[in-house]
Design a protein around this motif. Structure first.
Motif, mmCIF file in Angstrom:
data_model
loop_
_atom_site.group_PDB
_atom_site.id
_atom_site.type_symbol
_atom_site.label_atom_id
_atom_site.label_comp_id
_atom_site.label_asym_id
_atom_site.label_seq_id
_atom_site.Cartn_x
_atom_site.Cartn_y
_atom_site.Cartn_z
ATOM 1 N N ARG A 38 0.842 -1.197 0.000
ATOM 2 C CA ARG A 38 0.000 0.000 0.000
ATOM 3 C C ARG A 38 0.880 1.251 0.000
ATOM 4 O O ARG A 38 0.567 2.254 -0.647
ATOM 5 C CB ARG A 38 -0.920 0.019 1.225
ATOM 6 N N ASP A 39 1.990 1.194 0.734
ATOM 7 C CA ASP A 39 2.899 2.339 0.765
ATOM 8 C C ASP A 39 3.567 2.527 -0.591
ATOM 9 O O ASP A 39 3.697 3.660 -1.082
ATOM 10 C CB ASP A 39 3.950 2.136 1.859
ATOM 11 N N GLU A 40 3.968 1.426 -1.219
ATOM 12 C CA GLU A 40 4.608 1.507 -2.540
ATOM 13 C C GLU A 40 3.656 2.077 -3.580
ATOM 14 O O GLU A 40 4.090 2.765 -4.526
ATOM 15 C CB GLU A 40 5.089 0.121 -2.958
ATOM 16 N N ASP A 41 2.362 1.825 -3.419
ATOM 17 C CA ASP A 41 1.356 2.327 -4.348
ATOM 18 C C ASP A 41 0.896 3.742 -4.010
ATOM 19 O O ASP A 41 0.030 4.296 -4.695
ATOM 20 C CB ASP A 41 0.124 1.404 -4.349
ATOM 21 N N GLY A 42 1.437 4.319 -2.925
ATOM 22 C CA GLY A 42 1.023 5.655 -2.501
ATOM 23 C C GLY A 42 -0.332 5.670 -1.815
ATOM 24 O O GLY A 42 -0.982 6.720 -1.751
ATOM 25 N N GLU A 43 -0.766 4.514 -1.281
ATOM 26 C CA GLU A 43 -2.077 4.406 -0.653
ATOM 27 C C GLU A 43 -2.006 4.037 0.829
ATOM 28 O O GLU A 43 -2.991 3.600 1.410
ATOM 29 C CB GLU A 43 -2.920 3.352 -1.373
ATOM 30 N N TYR A 44 -0.855 4.193 1.445
ATOM 31 C CA TYR A 44 -0.753 3.804 2.849
ATOM 32 C C TYR A 44 -1.580 4.752 3.712
ATOM 33 O O TYR A 44 -1.566 5.972 3.518
ATOM 34 C CB TYR A 44 0.697 3.819 3.323
ATOM 35 N N PHE A 45 -2.296 4.174 4.685
ATOM 36 C CA PHE A 45 -3.146 4.987 5.561
ATOM 37 C C PHE A 45 -3.316 4.242 6.882
ATOM 38 O O PHE A 45 -3.800 3.108 6.914
ATOM 39 C CB PHE A 45 -4.520 5.212 4.921
ATOM 40 N N PHE A 46 -2.912 4.899 7.959
ATOM 41 C CA PHE A 46 -3.083 4.348 9.308
ATOM 42 C C PHE A 46 -3.580 5.456 10.219
ATOM 43 O O PHE A 46 -3.010 6.555 10.247
ATOM 44 C CB PHE A 46 -1.752 3.811 9.848
ATOM 45 N N SER A 47 -4.621 5.164 10.978
ATOM 46 C CA SER A 47 -5.132 6.119 11.962
ATOM 47 C C SER A 47 -5.685 5.344 13.154
ATOM 48 O O SER A 47 -6.369 4.324 12.980
ATOM 49 C CB SER A 47 -6.235 6.988 11.352
ATOM 50 N N LEU A 48 -5.369 5.821 14.359
ATOM 51 C CA LEU A 48 -5.814 5.169 15.589
ATOM 52 C C LEU A 48 -6.042 6.233 16.647
ATOM 53 O O LEU A 48 -5.193 7.105 16.845
ATOM 54 C CB LEU A 48 -4.747 4.172 16.066
ATOM 55 N N ASN A 49 -7.172 6.146 17.330
ATOM 56 C CA ASN A 49 -7.495 7.138 18.354
ATOM 57 C C ASN A 49 -7.139 6.657 19.750
ATOM 58 O O ASN A 49 -7.506 5.543 20.148
ATOM 59 C CB ASN A 49 -8.988 7.475 18.336
ATOM 60 N N ARG A 50 -6.458 7.512 20.472
ATOM 61 C CA ARG A 50 -6.233 7.334 21.903
ATOM 62 C C ARG A 50 -7.000 8.416 22.648
ATOM 63 O O ARG A 50 -7.173 9.528 22.134
ATOM 64 C CB ARG A 50 -4.742 7.371 22.222
ATOM 65 N N TYR A 51 -7.439 8.084 23.844
ATOM 66 C CA TYR A 51 -8.317 8.975 24.607
ATOM 67 C C TYR A 51 -7.698 9.271 25.961
ATOM 68 O O TYR A 51 -7.201 8.371 26.639
ATOM 69 C CB TYR A 51 -9.703 8.345 24.766
ATOM 70 N N LEU A 52 -7.724 10.558 26.322
ATOM 71 C CA LEU A 52 -7.125 11.023 27.581
ATOM 72 C C LEU A 52 -8.228 11.489 28.518
ATOM 73 O O LEU A 52 -9.129 12.220 28.118
ATOM 74 C CB LEU A 52 -6.150 12.160 27.330
ATOM 75 N N PHE A 53 -8.109 11.073 29.778
ATOM 76 C CA PHE A 53 -9.052 11.445 30.815
ATOM 77 C C PHE A 53 -8.265 12.067 31.975
ATOM 78 O O PHE A 53 -7.397 11.409 32.561
ATOM 79 C CB PHE A 53 -9.822 10.225 31.324
ATOM 80 N N LEU A 54 -8.564 13.322 32.278
ATOM 81 C CA LEU A 54 -7.995 13.981 33.452
ATOM 82 C C LEU A 54 -9.042 13.966 34.551
ATOM 83 O O LEU A 54 -10.169 14.445 34.343
ATOM 84 C CB LEU A 54 -7.582 15.409 33.135
ATOM 85 N N ALA A 55 -8.702 13.397 35.707
ATOM 86 C CA ALA A 55 -9.661 13.266 36.793
ATOM 87 C C ALA A 55 -9.018 13.765 38.090
ATOM 88 O O ALA A 55 -7.795 13.769 38.247
ATOM 89 C CB ALA A 55 -10.104 11.824 36.944
ATOM 90 N N VAL A 56 -9.875 14.178 39.018
ATOM 91 C CA VAL A 56 -9.425 14.704 40.311
ATOM 92 C C VAL A 56 -9.997 13.822 41.409
ATOM 93 O O VAL A 56 -11.192 13.496 41.400
ATOM 94 C CB VAL A 56 -9.885 16.165 40.501
ATOM 95 N N ALA A 57 -9.146 13.438 42.358
ATOM 96 C CA ALA A 57 -9.576 12.575 43.457
ATOM 97 C C ALA A 57 -10.396 13.381 44.463
ATOM 98 O O ALA A 57 -9.915 14.382 44.995
ATOM 99 C CB ALA A 57 -8.373 11.953 44.144
ATOM 100 N N ALA A 58 -11.611 12.938 44.685
ATOM 101 C CA ALA A 58 -12.479 13.643 45.654
ATOM 102 C C ALA A 58 -12.030 13.316 47.072
ATOM 103 O O ALA A 58 -11.433 12.269 47.335
ATOM 104 C CB ALA A 58 -13.915 13.200 45.426
#
Length: 260
Positions: A240-260
């Motif tokens: 796919r990279d050699e053909d100019g069609e490489y595509f990778f995407s992945l989501n990571r999620y961040l959570f900021l929390a406060v201890a009560a």
């Protein structure tokens, strides 16, 4: 679920992945959101090769303290070496389910790509809450593997590869539940963000170039997959990279929390 075994070779693979520009940028995002301050005591749960520990230690300075906790001996060896000149860094052996620290020890805690591997997430989050002082901050980052987009020609083989890869996780879709779980553990969720890892080309220093090797190594002899299947999948991605069609995407999620 069959966890990835972090032997010396796997630890080196992870170390290379953590040095990629994608993960360097991720670390900067984590640090900006957690905002460690000089003199603070900070815990990194699942500290791996110690890159984030080093950044945290530089932020809190010698007047503070950073503890990195990981169950993997090879990972801890890398973290020790990386932080040898920071005496206020401590690399401890242990896991997220039973943190070996007294109550209210830390001002802040961070965990990246860890809780999706933990069998008892409510218990582990309760442990994190326990070791933070009241008002202490927690920053958790995990991946929802449903967000993965990876362009291939053979979709059937790709689906089989990814299905086998998810066996290394207990909760491959954890982020969609984290806000509620944090609330139940006694935290107040202050902020949530998404962080995409995007590679429009297959370069040697990209996150996906390192991930594909980890995936290919793990899936052999799982769900009927062979070494030939894994090699064909790798060849598909490179084509796919050699053909100019490489595509990778992945989501990571961040959570900021406060201890009560």
């Amino acid at each position: 679920m069959a966890a990835v075994e972090f032997d010396e070779e796997t630890a080196r693979q992870v170390d290379r992945a953590y040095a990629t520009p994608d993960v360097v940028a991720q670390r900067a995002e984590v640090l900006a959101l957690l905002a460690p301050q000089p003199g603070e005591r900070v815990l990194d749960v699942g500290s791996g090769p110690g890159y984030l520990v080093a950044s945290l230690a530089d932020a809190v300075g010698s007047g503070g303290a950073v503890h990195g906790l990981d169950p993997s001996g090879p990972m801890n060896d890398l973290a020790h070496a990386r932080n040898a000149e920071r005496p206020w860094v401590h690399i401890d052996s242990g896991d997220a389910a039973a943190l070996p620290y007294p109550d209210a020890t830390f001002d802040a805690g961070v965990s990246t790509q860890v809780y999706e591997y933990v069998p008892d997430i409510p218990g582990a989050l309760a442990e994190l809450h326990r070791v933070l002082r009241p008002g202490g901050r927690a920053l958790i980052l995990d991946t929802d593997w449903d967000s993965l987009v990876w362009h291939v020609a053979d979709q059937d083989r790709h689906a089989r590869i990814l299905s086998a890869w998810e066996e290394h996780l207990i909760y491959p879709y954890l982020p969609r539940r984290l806000a509620r779980l944090l609330g139940e553990a006694g935290f107040r969720v202050a902020e949530q963000r998404v962080l995409p890892l995007f590679n429009p080309a297959l370069t040697p220093d990209s996150f996906s170039a390192n991930l594909m090797q980890l995936v290919a190594s793990f899936v052999v002899d799982r769900q009927g997959l062979t070494r030939a299947d894994a090699d064909a999948w790798l060849a598909d991605l490179r084509a796919r990279d050699e053909d100019g069609e490489y595509f990778f995407s992945l989501n990571r999620y961040l959570f900021l929390a406060v201890a009560a």
